[in-house]
Scaffold this active site. Sequence first.
Site, PDB file in Angstrom:
ATOM      1  N   ARG A  34      -7.139  11.665  -5.321  1.00 29.85           N
ATOM      2  CA  ARG A  34      -8.399  10.937  -5.122  1.00 29.85           C
ATOM      3  C   ARG A  34      -9.574  11.908  -5.108  1.00 29.85           C
ATOM      4  O   ARG A  34     -10.647  11.612  -5.644  1.00 29.85           O
ATOM      5  CB  ARG A  34      -8.355  10.143  -3.822  1.00 29.85           C
ATOM      6  CG  ARG A  34      -9.529   9.170  -3.686  1.00 29.85           C
ATOM      7  CD  ARG A  34      -9.586   8.587  -2.282  1.00 29.85           C
ATOM      8  NE  ARG A  34     -10.650   7.626  -2.099  1.00 29.85           N
ATOM      9  CZ  ARG A  34     -11.948   7.915  -2.077  1.00 29.85           C
ATOM     10  NH1 ARG A  34     -12.355   9.158  -2.286  1.00 29.85           N
ATOM     11  NH2 ARG A  34     -12.852   6.964  -1.879  1.00 29.85           N
TER      12      ARG A  34
ATOM     13  N   ARG B 146      -3.335   6.391   1.186  1.00 26.11           N
ATOM     14  CA  ARG B 146      -3.977   7.456   1.954  1.00 26.11           C
ATOM     15  C   ARG B 146      -3.073   8.154   2.966  1.00 26.11           C
ATOM     16  O   ARG B 146      -3.460   9.155   3.538  1.00 26.11           O
ATOM     17  CB  ARG B 146      -5.190   6.883   2.703  1.00 26.11           C
ATOM     18  CG  ARG B 146      -6.285   6.401   1.789  1.00 26.11           C
ATOM     19  CD  ARG B 146      -7.456   5.883   2.579  1.00 26.11           C
ATOM     20  NE  ARG B 146      -7.155   4.613   3.250  1.00 26.11           N
ATOM     21  CZ  ARG B 146      -8.019   3.961   4.025  1.00 26.11           C
ATOM     22  NH1 ARG B 146      -9.216   4.475   4.254  1.00 26.11           N
ATOM     23  NH2 ARG B 146      -7.682   2.817   4.579  1.00 26.11           N
TER      24      ARG B 146
ATOM     25  N   ARG C 214       0.816  -1.218   0.000  1.00 27.69           N
ATOM     26  CA  ARG C 214       0.000   0.000   0.000  1.00 27.69           C
ATOM     27  C   ARG C 214       0.849   1.267   0.000  1.00 27.69           C
ATOM     28  O   ARG C 214       0.448   2.279   0.583  1.00 27.69           O
ATOM     29  CB  ARG C 214      -0.959   0.047   1.203  1.00 27.69           C
ATOM     30  CG  ARG C 214      -2.015  -1.035   1.196  1.00 27.69           C
ATOM     31  CD  ARG C 214      -3.239  -0.596   1.999  1.00 27.69           C
ATOM     32  NE  ARG C 214      -4.027  -1.762   2.331  1.00 27.69           N
ATOM     33  CZ  ARG C 214      -4.217  -2.211   3.580  1.00 27.69           C
ATOM     34  NH1 ARG C 214      -3.724  -1.548   4.611  1.00 27.69           N
ATOM     35  NH2 ARG C 214      -4.931  -3.286   3.783  1.00 27.69           N
TER      36      ARG C 214
ATOM     37  N   TYR D 206     -14.675 -12.227  -0.006  1.00 36.34           N
ATOM     38  CA  TYR D 206     -15.451 -11.026  -0.316  1.00 36.34           C
ATOM     39  C   TYR D 206     -16.708 -11.352  -1.133  1.00 36.34           C
ATOM     40  O   TYR D 206     -17.759 -10.750  -0.945  1.00 36.34           O
ATOM     41  CB  TYR D 206     -14.595 -10.025  -1.092  1.00 36.34           C
ATOM     42  CG  TYR D 206     -13.604  -9.282  -0.233  1.00 36.34           C
ATOM     43  CD1 TYR D 206     -14.004  -8.200   0.548  1.00 36.34           C
ATOM     44  CD2 TYR D 206     -12.263  -9.652  -0.196  1.00 36.34           C
ATOM     45  CE1 TYR D 206     -13.099  -7.497   1.336  1.00 36.34           C
ATOM     46  CE2 TYR D 206     -11.346  -8.961   0.590  1.00 36.34           C
ATOM     47  CZ  TYR D 206     -11.769  -7.886   1.356  1.00 36.34           C
ATOM     48  OH  TYR D 206     -10.872  -7.200   2.133  1.00 36.34           O
TER      49      TYR D 206
END
Length: 371
Positions: free
Chosen positions: A44, A35, A31, A157
């Site tokens: 974003r 963020r 990652r 998922y």
Amino acid sequence: MSTTFAPLSNDTFLRACRRQATDYTPLWLMRQAGRYLPEYKATRARAGSFMGLATNVDYATEVTLQPLERFALDAAILFSDILTVPDAMGLGLSFAEGEGPRFAQVVRDEAAVKALAVPDMDKLRYVFDAVTSIRRALGGRVPLIGFSGSPWTLACYMVEGKGSDDYRQVKSLMYSRPDLMHRILEVNADSVAAYLNAQIDAGAQAVMIFDSWGGVLADGAFQQFSLAYTRRVLSQLKRTGVDGTDVPRIVFTKGGGIWLPEMRDLDCEVLGLDWTANLGKARAIVGGEAGGPGKALQGNIDPNVLFAPPERIAEQVRHVLESFGTPHTDTSRPGPTHIFNLGHGISQFTPPEHVAALVEAVHSQSRAMRA
């Protein structure tokens, strides 16, 4: 589309994947585009949504390169999401702000399982176009890693419909109707293989399978429902990239350290470890000897170390490097190698200057260990 790309100026990561001696321990972060970076948040916001970001080639290229502008990382990883594949199967992926991913359709009964098929890879063209665009934009600076979720992790998922704390739906299906579970996993494995092969054709120089939820399985169930299907993916992967070089394959199972003996003979080059595993013990089980076969290891500092002050980060880096042990320095033959990474993805709350401290500590300390 032409497939000629600039030659690599830093191949340290790929050399370590191949168990070749390197001047220092290469480093990238799960990652790493994300963020915790203010510039990512700005992009974003321009994209309007997470999927707006992931499906736009220019935005995906921009955010993939952002961490490399800041930090001397040794690889880039494609900016995408592991759930693009089930989305292409027609399950209707969406991301609500602060809520994480959600599917409009869940796969829990015979009819839903029967309807599953390997998706038309053209539906994922935006991913492959991003791979080519990123590879061009990198200009040979560092290698590009492509990735996918593992068949089991995608199934979690697809059956739960979203992230889960207890895996109740997916495990209920697995234990009560193993036939349906195996069918989902077969379709997923063949889809993942086609997806990764298309990334390789688009320019990915290494590929990684994220078995993020493999560690929630019982012993026995892991081998049957996760590992077997990771094997099925690996057996179908292309061995050569667009520029004629080999494409290393990385398998990361969070919570998988206890199954290293079973993973020793996986048809891949690198095994990723989370922070609960001891690198030295892992090296003894799967790392191999100089001159013989083995796996490169990737990992495994606790991402929460990055909340400590820089001098503490440097101490923990030393601990990780020393737990792996003496670096392989014989350039005439392969041997045990280490790729430094986190034991899972970086937290969105991480101070970027602490990431800079980590990168600097890994590079300088690992060079000193080889001096």
